[in-house]
Design an enzyme around this catalytic site. Structure first.
Site, PDB file in Angstrom:
ATOM      1  N   LEU A 241      38.779  37.361  32.723  1.00 44.75           N
ATOM      2  CA  LEU A 241      39.345  38.705  32.255  1.00 44.75           C
ATOM      3  C   LEU A 241      39.223  39.494  33.550  1.00 44.75           C
ATOM      4  CD1 LEU A 241      40.595  39.981  29.783  1.00 44.75           C
ATOM      5  CD2 LEU A 241      38.321  40.331  28.863  1.00 44.75           C
ATOM      6  N   HIS A 242      40.119  39.527  34.719  1.00 40.08           N
ATOM      7  CA  HIS A 242      39.965  40.051  35.859  1.00 40.08           C
ATOM      8  C   HIS A 242      39.731  41.524  35.919  1.00 40.08           C
ATOM      9  CE1 HIS A 242      41.346  36.470  37.710  1.00 40.08           C
ATOM     10  NE2 HIS A 242      42.335  36.390  36.759  1.00 40.08           N
ATOM     11  N   ASP A 243      40.537  42.283  35.357  1.00 41.68           N
ATOM     12  CA  ASP A 243      40.882  43.786  35.709  1.00 41.68           C
ATOM     13  C   ASP A 243      39.664  44.496  35.127  1.00 41.68           C
ATOM     14  OD1 ASP A 243      42.673  43.446  37.440  1.00 41.68           O
ATOM     15  OD2 ASP A 243      44.206  43.925  35.988  1.00 41.68           O
TER      16      ASP A 243
END
Ligand SMILES: [Ca+2]
Length: 312
Positions: A241-243
């Site tokens: 869940l990068h951002d």
């Protein structure tokens, strides 16, 4: 005092979760506006998706601006293979009713930085850095007025996810990234080294769904959609869940650990274009220009995220 931020974004399911986290955290964050950029999908869709996300949070009052529709020097590379045709595949969401603002995103960024007190506005960059670099080129006076740029992009030990050497956001517009990293503005980077530790495992996905709310179910459906891709590609137990790491950093920086180092962007080499060359071991005399994160407390991150999404 909550921090004033602009979210510059190319939604993207993980961008969407980041926007929801910001909107769920008014004691920590005042969201001045959202600027859409071309990236995961073309601009028309990212500007649409940003508004869909605001409506999931029942915040049609948020100002959403469309920005640059292509990188500074090259044609656009997109990532439908990860995010689906719409960029926000997964749950069925209605077309947004809230309007897109008339002003260009770049002008909004410039005007906001000029009208707010110096050092009080943080730029949260969740996509290619085209809008921010264009604003810095058009109005060089604003770079020193930015409190901090916190961005998701790049990688060092994890190397690349769109080429063997480059992370997607930087790869799409390395010339823009180069302008930003040379701007002298304080920069904090959430590279793949961090985000590949923020994995939405089965139990973490279940926790979003168990919130029972529209927002909780929507987040679960988004993460379930793009985890198919990552599980197949990396064999990992869930999708990164990068951002949302960018927004979580503003709320609780203690969740992250990194080093203040020099980071340069490769713009020339065909083989390694878009690589973030981070001097992690301090082997050069190049001056440090970024806080480059390397680790996060994943359980603490998901506890925060689930608690905040539960408020919506
Ligand atoms: Ca993004």
């Amino acid at each position: 005092m909550p921090r004033k931020i602009i979210i510059d974004t190319d939604p993207g399911q993980d961008d969407a979760v980041a926007i929801l986290l910001a909107l769920a955290s008014p004691e920590d964050i005042t969201l001045l506006g959202i600027t859409a950029v071309a990236g995961n999908v073309p601009l028309e869709l990212t500007a649409l998706n940003a508004r869909k996300v605001c409506e999931v949070a029942e915040r049609p009052d948020i100002k959403v601006f469309a920005g640059c529709d292509r990188p500074l020097a090259h044609s656009l590379v997109t990532a439908e293979h990860v995010h689906g045709k719409t960029g926000l595949d997964g749950p069925d969401l209605p077309a947004p009713k809230m309007p897109l603002q008339d002003a260009h995103a770049v002008d909004f960024i410039i005007e906001t930085l000029r009208s707010e007190a110096p050092g009080t506005v943080t730029l949260c960059a969740l996509g290619p850095l085209t809008n921010i670099a264009t604003a810095f080129r058009k109005a060089p006076d604003i770079a020193e007025r930015v409190q901090e740029i916190v961005l998701m992009g790049g990688a060092y030990f994890e190397v690349g996810n769109i080429t063997p050497a480059a992370e997607f956001n930087i790869y799409v517009d390395p010339e823009a990234a180069d302008i930003v990293f040379k701007s002298g503005t304080p920069i904090t980077v959430m590279p793949l080294d961090v985000t590949h530790k923020a994995l939405v495992t089965g139990p973490r996905n279940d926790a979003f769904r168990a919130l029972g709310s529209h927002a909780g179910r929507t987040v679960a459906a988004w993460t379930e959609f793009f985890e198919r891709f990552d599980k197949e590609k990396y064999g990992s137990p869930g999708a990164p869940l990068h951002d949302p790491t960018v927004i979580a950093y503003l709320i609780d920086p203690k969740l992250f650990q990194g080093r203040h180092v020099n980071v340069e962007i490769e713009t020339v080499s065909e083989l390694t274009r878009g690589m973030t060359v981070a001097d992690w071991w301090g082997v050069t005399d190049r001056p440090a220009n970024a806080m480059f994160m390397g680790d996060l407390d994943a359980d603490g991150f998901f506890d925060l995220l689930t608690e905040r999404i539960g408020r919506l």
